[in-house]
Design a protein around this motif. Sequence first.
Motif, mmCIF file in Angstrom:
data_model
loop_
_atom_site.group_PDB
_atom_site.id
_atom_site.type_symbol
_atom_site.label_atom_id
_atom_site.label_comp_id
_atom_site.label_asym_id
_atom_site.label_seq_id
_atom_site.Cartn_x
_atom_site.Cartn_y
_atom_site.Cartn_z
ATOM 1 N N ASP A 79 0.831 -1.211 0.000
ATOM 2 C CA ASP A 79 0.000 0.000 0.000
ATOM 3 C C ASP A 79 0.862 1.257 0.000
ATOM 4 O OD1 ASP A 79 -2.207 -1.643 0.246
ATOM 5 O OD2 ASP A 79 -2.648 -1.106 2.322
ATOM 6 N N ALA A 80 1.912 1.242 0.819
ATOM 7 C CA ALA A 80 2.765 2.425 0.939
ATOM 8 C C ALA A 80 3.425 2.766 -0.389
ATOM 9 C CB ALA A 80 3.820 2.197 2.021
ATOM 10 N N VAL A 81 3.865 1.737 -1.123
ATOM 11 C CA VAL A 81 4.485 1.959 -2.428
ATOM 12 C C VAL A 81 3.459 2.464 -3.429
ATOM 13 C CG1 VAL A 81 5.536 0.786 -4.408
ATOM 14 C CG2 VAL A 81 6.383 0.346 -2.091
ATOM 15 N N GLU A 82 2.292 1.829 -3.472
ATOM 16 C CA GLU A 82 1.249 2.265 -4.407
ATOM 17 C C GLU A 82 0.892 3.728 -4.166
ATOM 18 O OE1 GLU A 82 -1.154 0.694 -7.649
ATOM 19 O OE2 GLU A 82 0.581 -0.034 -6.537
ATOM 20 N N THR A 83 0.816 4.094 -2.902
ATOM 21 C CA THR A 83 0.528 5.483 -2.545
ATOM 22 C C THR A 83 1.610 6.419 -3.068
ATOM 23 O OG1 THR A 83 -0.680 4.783 -0.562
ATOM 24 C CG2 THR A 83 0.141 7.041 -0.596
ATOM 25 N N ALA A 84 2.868 6.012 -2.906
ATOM 26 C CA ALA A 84 3.984 6.846 -3.363
ATOM 27 C C ALA A 84 3.953 7.041 -4.875
ATOM 28 C CB ALA A 84 5.306 6.219 -2.951
ATOM 29 N N LEU A 85 3.691 5.972 -5.610
ATOM 30 C CA LEU A 85 3.655 6.076 -7.068
ATOM 31 C C LEU A 85 2.527 7.006 -7.519
ATOM 32 C CD1 LEU A 85 4.252 2.318 -8.033
ATOM 33 C CD2 LEU A 85 5.944 4.162 -7.976
ATOM 34 N N LYS A 86 1.350 6.819 -6.965
ATOM 35 C CA LYS A 86 0.213 7.638 -7.378
ATOM 36 C C LYS A 86 0.393 9.103 -6.991
ATOM 37 C CE LYS A 86 -3.991 5.995 -7.019
ATOM 38 N NZ LYS A 86 -5.211 5.342 -6.445
ATOM 39 N N LEU A 87 0.843 9.346 -5.770
ATOM 40 C CA LEU A 87 0.975 10.733 -5.319
ATOM 41 C C LEU A 87 2.156 11.439 -5.983
ATOM 42 C CD1 LEU A 87 -0.866 12.264 -3.208
ATOM 43 C CD2 LEU A 87 -1.212 9.796 -3.361
ATOM 44 N N SER A 88 3.172 10.694 -6.419
ATOM 45 C CA SER A 88 4.256 11.348 -7.162
ATOM 46 C C SER A 88 3.741 11.855 -8.502
ATOM 47 C CB SER A 88 5.443 10.403 -7.362
ATOM 48 O OG SER A 88 5.108 9.312 -8.199
ATOM 49 N N ARG A 89 2.873 11.080 -9.142
ATOM 50 C CA ARG A 89 2.247 11.571 -10.371
ATOM 51 C C ARG A 89 1.356 12.789 -10.087
ATOM 52 N NH1 ARG A 89 0.146 6.556 -14.172
ATOM 53 N NH2 ARG A 89 2.194 5.941 -14.990
ATOM 54 N N GLN A 90 0.605 12.722 -9.001
ATOM 55 C CA GLN A 90 -0.273 13.842 -8.664
ATOM 56 C C GLN A 90 0.544 15.104 -8.397
ATOM 57 O OE1 GLN A 90 -3.202 13.048 -5.653
ATOM 58 N NE2 GLN A 90 -3.656 15.218 -5.307
ATOM 59 N N TYR A 91 1.705 14.936 -7.761
ATOM 60 C CA TYR A 91 2.559 16.101 -7.511
ATOM 61 C C TYR A 91 2.888 16.825 -8.808
ATOM 62 C CZ TYR A 91 6.889 18.695 -7.217
ATOM 63 O OH TYR A 91 7.848 19.668 -7.364
#
Length: 449
Positions: A117-129
């Motif tokens: 979950d933590a990795v998936e969150t990082a990938l998605k939020l890096s795109r959102q950034y």
Amino acid sequence: MFEKYKTAQKRFWHPMGPPTPGNNGDTLIITSSDGNYVTDVDNNRLLDGVGGLWNVNIGHNRVEVKAAINKQMDELAYYQMFDGIAHPRVYDLADKLIEMFQPEDMSRVLFSSGGSDAVETALKLSRQYWIAAGEPKRTKFISLRNAYHGVHMGGTSVGGNNVYHMNHGPLLAGCVQVDTPWLYRNPWDCEDPEQLTKHCIRQLEEQIQFHGPDSFAAFIAEPVQGAGGVIVPPDSYWPAVRELLNKYNILLIADEVVTGFGRSGCMLGSRGWGVVPDILCLAKGISAGYIPLGATVFNKRITDAIENSQDFSGMIMHGYTYSGHPTACAAALAVLDIVEKEDLPGNAKKVGAHLKEALLPLVEKFAHLGEVRGKGLMLALDLVVDKATREPVNPMEGYANRIAEAAKQNGVLVRPVGTKIILSPPLTLTIEEADKMAAALEIAFSSVN
């Protein structure tokens, strides 16, 4: 009391293994644990050289954590964090993490249930950034071969071992991989640390330039690769990566799921090389296995862009039912208190170095042990057919499993992973227990053909 489970039919599948029907496969049934030991269904007491699964950092059955869990259960076992709702423990744990990672300029936390979950969150939020920052074309990820980043589709896609890919494709587009800085095995046959760093950085830059720097959202990697074989990079590697990413304005996601909270001998694996990531992926050691918990932590650069956005890119359309679970947060607070008060990163560094030194002589003694490597209390024994060629043993022939079984017969539980034996004991391991682990492995190698 537990005897019935020895012959019971299995109505579950084990993760990462063959779906053996019924109860045809061998099963080690753990029934209790205390300190750095576990006890199996036959009442054998085993030194836990696996540490649960890289995560029981503070040891088993700690009264402080159980008390915190019980207190929280009496107060508020669970409530959700959607719709602007919160609870005291999520405030406390978020404050604690931001305080711990103040040197990395971390600013906000998004909680989850575990490392994937933590990795998936990082990938998605890096795109959102990047959308919030006005560069929406930055969607690609670059990562390392041999990497393990969990089992969600994003983490699988940036992972670098094809056994996790073969049954689940097609994977996420836009994921580029480069070679791991592995002194024992690399495509340049390079054994010089500085030269290997230069090879890897040159390749990384070539890939960035080939695909276009402005197409990449982030580079993601484990500071020390865990499941890929406990691959410790040269000291110059991580600083050179950070410098290159700065040059091309690419985010750095540090997957600290295994290395976070002390396992590599530092509070963060990346901190051990003086490197500051933009995003941290945390799990495992955050709650030491007592209650499932994950966290993704973002630096001020990222949070400022998202929170100051004037459009929909400022909406956090991501989260989990168990984000910031009150009982998990309470457990984590108790765990992190132990990690700091007992200086478990320092103990991991000291005892890990002792264990590595105790194991190194076995390389000269046994034909099928090619290398002992590691950092802190994460070590690997690389198993080979031929030391000169470094050809790995055939994992289908079960040599690693036979070594692990022989070690178990001598009171130590270790983890066989294909062509390697992995050691990841609790960070509370003592020098005496490290010696016991090394002795059991020496007997195991002596007794297995």
